[in-house]
Enzyme design. Structure first.
Site, mmCIF file in Angstrom:
data_model
loop_
_atom_site.group_PDB
_atom_site.id
_atom_site.type_symbol
_atom_site.label_atom_id
_atom_site.label_comp_id
_atom_site.label_asym_id
_atom_site.label_seq_id
_atom_site.Cartn_x
_atom_site.Cartn_y
_atom_site.Cartn_z
ATOM 1 N N ASP A 75 3.370 26.104 13.772
ATOM 2 C CA ASP A 75 4.235 25.069 13.197
ATOM 3 C C ASP A 75 3.767 23.674 13.616
ATOM 4 O O ASP A 75 3.012 23.511 14.568
ATOM 5 C CB ASP A 75 5.703 25.284 13.623
ATOM 6 C CG ASP A 75 5.903 25.184 15.133
ATOM 7 O OD1 ASP A 75 5.075 25.715 15.893
ATOM 8 O OD2 ASP A 75 6.897 24.546 15.556
ATOM 9 N N ASP A 103 -2.689 19.169 16.789
ATOM 10 C CA ASP A 103 -1.550 19.892 17.374
ATOM 11 C C ASP A 103 -0.972 20.858 16.347
ATOM 12 O O ASP A 103 -0.091 20.502 15.598
ATOM 13 C CB ASP A 103 -0.492 18.878 17.823
ATOM 14 C CG ASP A 103 0.612 19.495 18.656
ATOM 15 O OD1 ASP A 103 0.496 20.675 19.016
ATOM 16 O OD2 ASP A 103 1.601 18.807 18.929
ATOM 17 N N GLU A 132 7.170 26.357 17.948
ATOM 18 C CA GLU A 132 6.855 25.764 19.256
ATOM 19 C C GLU A 132 7.454 24.373 19.370
ATOM 20 O O GLU A 132 7.962 23.979 20.420
ATOM 21 C CB GLU A 132 5.329 25.694 19.446
ATOM 22 C CG GLU A 132 4.889 25.308 20.858
ATOM 23 C CD GLU A 132 4.705 23.812 21.085
ATOM 24 O OE1 GLU A 132 4.503 23.407 22.236
ATOM 25 O OE2 GLU A 132 4.772 23.039 20.118
ATOM 26 N N GLU A 133 7.373 23.626 18.268
ATOM 27 C CA GLU A 133 7.754 22.214 18.310
ATOM 28 C C GLU A 133 9.264 21.994 18.441
ATOM 29 O O GLU A 133 9.710 20.880 18.655
ATOM 30 C CB GLU A 133 7.244 21.494 17.047
ATOM 31 C CG GLU A 133 5.722 21.465 16.912
ATOM 32 C CD GLU A 133 5.040 20.537 17.918
ATOM 33 O OE1 GLU A 133 5.745 19.912 18.727
ATOM 34 O OE2 GLU A 133 3.804 20.457 17.894
ATOM 35 N N GLU A 157 -3.348 23.318 23.077
ATOM 36 C CA GLU A 157 -2.567 22.072 22.956
ATOM 37 C C GLU A 157 -3.608 20.970 23.119
ATOM 38 O O GLU A 157 -4.606 21.160 23.819
ATOM 39 C CB GLU A 157 -1.525 21.941 24.078
ATOM 40 C CG GLU A 157 -0.180 22.596 23.808
ATOM 41 C CD GLU A 157 0.563 22.008 22.626
ATOM 42 O OE1 GLU A 157 0.757 20.773 22.569
ATOM 43 O OE2 GLU A 157 0.934 22.785 21.734
ATOM 44 N N HIS A 343 1.863 14.179 16.790
ATOM 45 C CA HIS A 343 3.241 13.765 16.494
ATOM 46 C C HIS A 343 3.316 12.356 15.919
ATOM 47 O O HIS A 343 4.297 11.649 16.139
ATOM 48 C CB HIS A 343 4.133 13.832 17.757
ATOM 49 C CG HIS A 343 4.293 15.214 18.293
ATOM 50 N ND1 HIS A 343 5.409 15.620 18.994
ATOM 51 C CD2 HIS A 343 3.498 16.306 18.224
ATOM 52 C CE1 HIS A 343 5.271 16.886 19.344
ATOM 53 N NE2 HIS A 343 4.118 17.320 18.892
HETATM 54 ZN ZN LIG Z 1 1.594 21.620 20.126
#
Ligand SMILES: [Zn+2]
Length: 371
Positions: A75, A103, A132-133, A157, A343
């Site tokens: 995700d 990511d 995960e997020e 990561e 992000h």
């Molecule tokens: Zn991540």
């Protein structure tokens, strides 16, 4: 286009924002893994909105215990719909732009590429997780179900390819302090929830100071940190507040149980109750993600330090390494790209790091799974 970039372009094209089902990307990964003669196993669950999510495990052998697992989450965080590159991997200046490029789809593309180029004599797994997020939820489901045991895991990561051997945990609670509303001209008729919350927050500030004495030198800062990020209370300027809520977040060093801060806070509430007998306060602790630490002399850490030529480090954010430890594993976190670029609009992975990551993983597999 090289194979690794083709795979990354395919992965980025599939929108796998955490709010959506990850079935489409899992189907893609299954096809890829089956083409590599891996055995795939699905671990589906429904998220709290009833949406199907799948953790996918792909294995070189039909076993439930593996020497090494490469772990990547499927995700991504959401993206601005105006960002045209978000699902269309674009190259510029030696970088590949797109949501998830660093990511963590870059790591997944590197893992699939690495597996293709080695023969294994000991079992290897690829683990692709969901959600995960939004709180490591897929990995937590796997840690609960324990479908396999893992000796070593490499968790993807963005770390700019530095091996990370320890990470702080993450804990979150909402604190709800009750008072009694009254006209502010007659405070004796009520009790202000805001004043009460303020007194508790004073205690929390003192607790934050106290936490500095329990040090873990591998981290920066080397102790558990605590934050009150949000506060909301009261209904009008001339009314004693009936309720005040605030968030309490802390990031425990891995040598300290996550409940430690809660225990200190409960003691503080008890102290306050001695002078404020009808103090009422609820604590809704929603997250207690433990940190992780792998000893510096672990074979896994030594291997990755050798292969990358970099000393291992630590991070102050949560990763799926903690859940892998529940599966019995010593863990390291590593991946191409920089967490500071993740992000955000314009997320990218440097091409040379992406390719280098595949090589690092290939060498790790060779040393651990085909000695
Ligand atoms: Zn991540």
């Amino acid at each position: 286009m090289t194979q690794i970039r083709r795979i990354l372009a395919d992965l980025v094209r599939i929108d796998s924002v955490s709010s959506r089902s990850n079935v489409e990307i899992v189907e893609y990964l299954e096809r890829r893994c089956e083409a590599l003669n891996l055995i795939t196993r699905r671990f589906p669950y429904q998220d709290e909105h009833g949406i199907e999510k799948i953790n996918l495990v792909a294995l070189t052998d039909d076993v439930d215990e593996v020497e090494l697992a490469l772990v990547g989450h499927t995700d991504t965080v959401p993206y601005d719909p105006h960002w045209s590159e978000a699902t269309n991997l674009t190259e510029r200046d030696g970088k590949l732009f797109g949501r998830g490029s660093c990511d963590t789809k870059g790591f997944i593309a590197a893992a699939l590429t690495a597996v293709e180029n080695v023969k294994t004599t000991r079992p290897l797994a690829l683990i692709f997780t969901a959600d995960e997020e939004i709180g490591l939820r897929g990995a937590k489901k796997l840690a609960e179900a324990k479908p396999l045991r893992v000796r070593y895991s490499i968790v993807g990561e963005p770390t700019s390819l530095q091996p990370i051997r320890a990470g702080k945990g993450y804990s979150l609670a909402e604190v709800i302090v009750k008072g009694r509303e009254a006209h502010s001209a007659y405070p004796a008729l009520g009790a202000s929830a805001v004043f009460r919350a303020a007194r508790l927050i004073n205690h929390l500030e003192a607790i934050a100071e106290q936490l500095k004495h329990d040090q873990h030198d591998a981290f920066d800062p080397p102790y558990t940190t605590l934050n009150i990020g949000l506060i909301h209370g009261g209904s009008a300027k001339n009314v004693l507040a009936g309720e005040c809520r605030f968030t309490l977040e802390w990031r425990p060093i891995p040598t300290q149980p996550s409940e430690h801060v809660l225990e200190l806070f409960l003691n503080a509430i008890e102290t306050e109750s001695e002078t404020d007998q009808d103090l009422y306060c609820e604590i809704d602790a929603s997250r207690q993600d433990s940190g992780f630490e792998t000893p510096r002399d672990s074979a896994l850490i030594e291997l990755l330090e050798n292969v990358t030529g970099l000393e291992s480090g630590t991070v102050a954010f949560g990763t799926e390494a903690a859940q892998m430890m529940v599966l019995g594993s010593e863990s390291v976190v590593i991946g191409p790209g920089d967490i500071r670029e993740a992000h955000r609009t314009g997320e990218f992975v440097p091409i040379h790091e992406l390719e280098r990551c595949a090589e690092i993983l290939r060498q790790s597999i060779m040393q651990l799974c085909s000695p």
